[in-house]
Design an enzyme around this catalytic site. Structure first.
Site, mmCIF file in Angstrom:
data_model
loop_
_atom_site.group_PDB
_atom_site.id
_atom_site.type_symbol
_atom_site.label_atom_id
_atom_site.label_comp_id
_atom_site.label_asym_id
_atom_site.label_seq_id
_atom_site.Cartn_x
_atom_site.Cartn_y
_atom_site.Cartn_z
ATOM 1 N N SER A 139 -6.971 5.277 -1.136
ATOM 2 C CA SER A 139 -5.973 5.291 -0.354
ATOM 3 C C SER A 139 -6.404 5.035 0.923
ATOM 4 O O SER A 139 -7.785 5.218 1.506
ATOM 5 C CB SER A 139 -5.329 6.774 -0.359
ATOM 6 O OG SER A 139 -4.300 6.871 0.729
ATOM 7 N N TYR A 153 -6.106 15.627 1.017
ATOM 8 C CA TYR A 153 -5.900 14.425 0.300
ATOM 9 C C TYR A 153 -6.890 13.207 0.896
ATOM 10 O O TYR A 153 -7.416 12.625 0.017
ATOM 11 C CB TYR A 153 -4.489 13.683 0.342
ATOM 12 C CG TYR A 153 -4.079 12.478 -0.347
ATOM 13 C CD1 TYR A 153 -3.911 12.608 -1.758
ATOM 14 C CD2 TYR A 153 -3.901 11.552 0.168
ATOM 15 C CE1 TYR A 153 -3.503 11.506 -2.533
ATOM 16 C CE2 TYR A 153 -3.451 10.322 -0.426
ATOM 17 C CZ TYR A 153 -3.495 10.400 -1.774
ATOM 18 O OH TYR A 153 -3.042 8.960 -2.374
HETATM 19 N N1 LIG Z 1 2.366 6.132 -3.620
HETATM 20 C C1 LIG Z 1 1.492 5.963 -2.662
HETATM 21 O O1 LIG Z 1 1.907 5.929 -1.368
HETATM 22 C C2 LIG Z 1 -0.049 6.006 -2.586
HETATM 23 C C3 LIG Z 1 -0.795 5.568 -1.841
HETATM 24 C C4 LIG Z 1 -2.095 5.481 -1.683
HETATM 25 C C5 LIG Z 1 -2.893 5.918 -2.949
HETATM 26 N N2 LIG Z 1 -1.999 6.275 -3.732
HETATM 27 C C6 LIG Z 1 -2.866 6.699 -5.086
HETATM 28 O O2 LIG Z 1 -2.216 5.665 -6.200
HETATM 29 C C7 LIG Z 1 -2.380 6.613 -7.483
HETATM 30 C C8 LIG Z 1 -1.079 6.458 -8.393
HETATM 31 O O3 LIG Z 1 -0.185 6.894 -7.400
HETATM 32 P P1 LIG Z 1 1.502 6.888 -7.739
HETATM 33 O O4 LIG Z 1 2.218 6.731 -6.439
HETATM 34 O O5 LIG Z 1 1.598 5.936 -8.706
HETATM 35 O O6 LIG Z 1 2.035 8.228 -8.149
HETATM 36 P P2 LIG Z 1 2.804 8.852 -9.224
HETATM 37 O O7 LIG Z 1 3.804 8.068 -9.727
HETATM 38 O O8 LIG Z 1 3.169 10.112 -9.101
HETATM 39 O O9 LIG Z 1 1.724 8.595 -10.495
HETATM 40 C C9 LIG Z 1 0.583 9.598 -10.938
HETATM 41 C C10 LIG Z 1 0.120 9.326 -12.222
HETATM 42 O O10 LIG Z 1 -1.104 10.513 -12.392
HETATM 43 C C11 LIG Z 1 -0.974 10.935 -13.564
HETATM 44 N N3 LIG Z 1 -1.411 12.173 -13.849
HETATM 45 C C12 LIG Z 1 -1.130 13.375 -12.809
HETATM 46 N N4 LIG Z 1 -2.038 14.459 -13.100
HETATM 47 C C13 LIG Z 1 -2.594 14.133 -14.359
HETATM 48 C C14 LIG Z 1 -3.406 14.697 -15.086
HETATM 49 N N5 LIG Z 1 -3.953 16.114 -14.862
HETATM 50 N N6 LIG Z 1 -3.860 14.113 -16.143
HETATM 51 C C15 LIG Z 1 -3.655 12.824 -16.504
HETATM 52 N N7 LIG Z 1 -2.725 12.027 -15.575
HETATM 53 C C16 LIG Z 1 -2.265 12.785 -14.647
HETATM 54 C C17 LIG Z 1 0.792 11.289 -13.848
HETATM 55 O O11 LIG Z 1 1.113 11.339 -15.208
HETATM 56 P P3 LIG Z 1 1.479 12.460 -15.947
HETATM 57 O O12 LIG Z 1 2.271 13.506 -15.097
HETATM 58 O O13 LIG Z 1 2.439 11.974 -17.283
HETATM 59 O O14 LIG Z 1 0.397 13.220 -16.318
HETATM 60 C C18 LIG Z 1 1.060 9.837 -13.306
HETATM 61 O O15 LIG Z 1 1.248 8.760 -14.302
HETATM 62 C C19 LIG Z 1 -2.863 8.031 -7.016
HETATM 63 O O16 LIG Z 1 -4.158 8.050 -7.327
HETATM 64 C C20 LIG Z 1 -2.345 7.844 -5.485
HETATM 65 O O17 LIG Z 1 -3.403 8.931 -5.067
HETATM 66 C C21 LIG Z 1 -0.722 6.109 -4.032
#
Ligand SMILES: NC(=O)c1ccc[n+]([C@@H]2O[C@H](COP(=O)([O-])OP(=O)(O)OC[C@H]3O[C@@H](n4cnc5c(N)ncnc54)[C@H](OP(=O)(O)O)[C@@H]3O)[C@@H](O)[C@H]2O)c1
Length: 248
Positions: A139, A153
């Site tokens: 991030s 975070y």
């Molecule tokens: N959105 C943003 O603004 C942003 C910015 C910077 C970085 N990121 C990073 O990008 C990545 C993806 O984020 P996103 O925004 O796409 O979030 P999201 O839509 O909430 O997706 C998170 C994913 O992680 C999986 N997950 C959570 N806990 C888990 C566990 N215990 N075991 C296996 N899988 C698990 C969830 O699947 P299940 O619930 O089905 O397990 C889901 O598929 C993350 O690492 C996040 O920190 C996001």
């Protein structure tokens, strides 16, 4: 004619493939010709992703990455892959005065230890081929303070960036590349789940020089590039994708 940006003939594991950035990355990888292995906990949402994939040869391997037994079973069921995109993760907005050890453990377990343990086992068991590519979702918050109250975070993502740089150095002996993508705010379920209100998000979005938050495809396209042979001289990097918020 060979297209260095294509993923034809490659098998790519995507974690966090049931939602947001992981789901879109899986879809874009399939559009570029890859066979994709989808992982996350929620099987129904993994099947929704699966239904949007193009081409053939895709696979769903559900796993809770907080459970080391499930990580081991995922790795043993995994076919040999050419690339991995580690998208599983969780957000947290919390003032530092309330940052207890339990909160640190909760976020570090899923943002740092889970993806690292999975990667460690895949590498150790040689489930990623030589000249493979690993892309980790860190991030912008792991490189600088771009929004308030994200201390835990941000710390988890800073640690992830650091660990992945060491992996990049060590895995280069097998010509395996490791890079991090560091996004600013991306419109996925993650940002709507916390304590920040929709009004606060709308105000914050206006600060972005390019006029909007990221979309999952903005990140997915960069992941596809880093997985492809077009990026075969890039390793150990932290690629910031943030609509210009870090130069504001
Ligand atoms: N959105 C943003 O603004 C942003 C910015 C910077 C970085 N990121 C990073 O990008 C990545 C993806 O984020 P996103 O925004 O796409 O979030 P999201 O839509 O909430 O997706 C998170 C994913 O992680 C999986 N997950 C959570 N806990 C888990 C566990 N215990 N075991 C296996 N899988 C698990 C969830 O699947 P299940 O619930 O089905 O397990 C889901 O598929 C993350 O690492 C996040 O920190 C996001």
């Amino acid at each position: 004619m060979k297209n260095p940006f294509s993923l034809q003939g490659k098998t790519i594991l995507v974690t966090g493939a049931s939602s947001g950035i992981g789901r879109q990355t899986a879809i874009e990888c399939s559009r570029m010709g890859a066979s994709v292995v989808l992982s996350a906990r929620n099987v129904e949402r993994l099947q929704e992703t699966y239904s949007q994939l193009e081409g053939e040869g895709h696979l769903i391997l559900p796993a809770d990455l907080l459970d080391t037994v499930q990580i081991e079973s995922l790795v043993s069921s995994l076919p040999e892959v050419n690339g991995i995109v580690l998208c599983c993760g969780k957000g947290l907005t919390l003032p530092m005065q309330f940052a207890t050890r339990d909160k640190f453990d909760d976020i570090f377990n899923i943002n740092l230890f889970a993806p690292f343990e999975l990667l460690r086992l895949i590498y150790k068991k040689k489930k990623i081929q030589k000249q493979g590519s690993i892309v980790t979702l860190a991030s912008l918050g792991g490189t600088q303070i771009f929004s308030g109250r994200n201390g835990i975070y941000g710390a988890s993502k800073a640690a992830l960036n650091s660990v992945m740089m060491f992996c990049a150095k060590e895995f280069s002996s097998r010509r395996i590349r490791v890079n991090c993508i560091c996004p600013g705010m991306v419109d996925t379920p993650l940002i709507h789940r916390g304590t920040v209100t929709e009004e606060q998000l709308q105000e914050n979005e206006k600060l972005y020089p390019l006029g909007r938050y990221g979309k999952p495809e903005d990140i997915a396209y960069a992941a596809v590039y880093l997985l492809s042979d077009a990026a075969s001289w890039i390793t150990g990097q932290q690629l910031v994708l943030d609509g210009g918020i870090s130069i504001k």
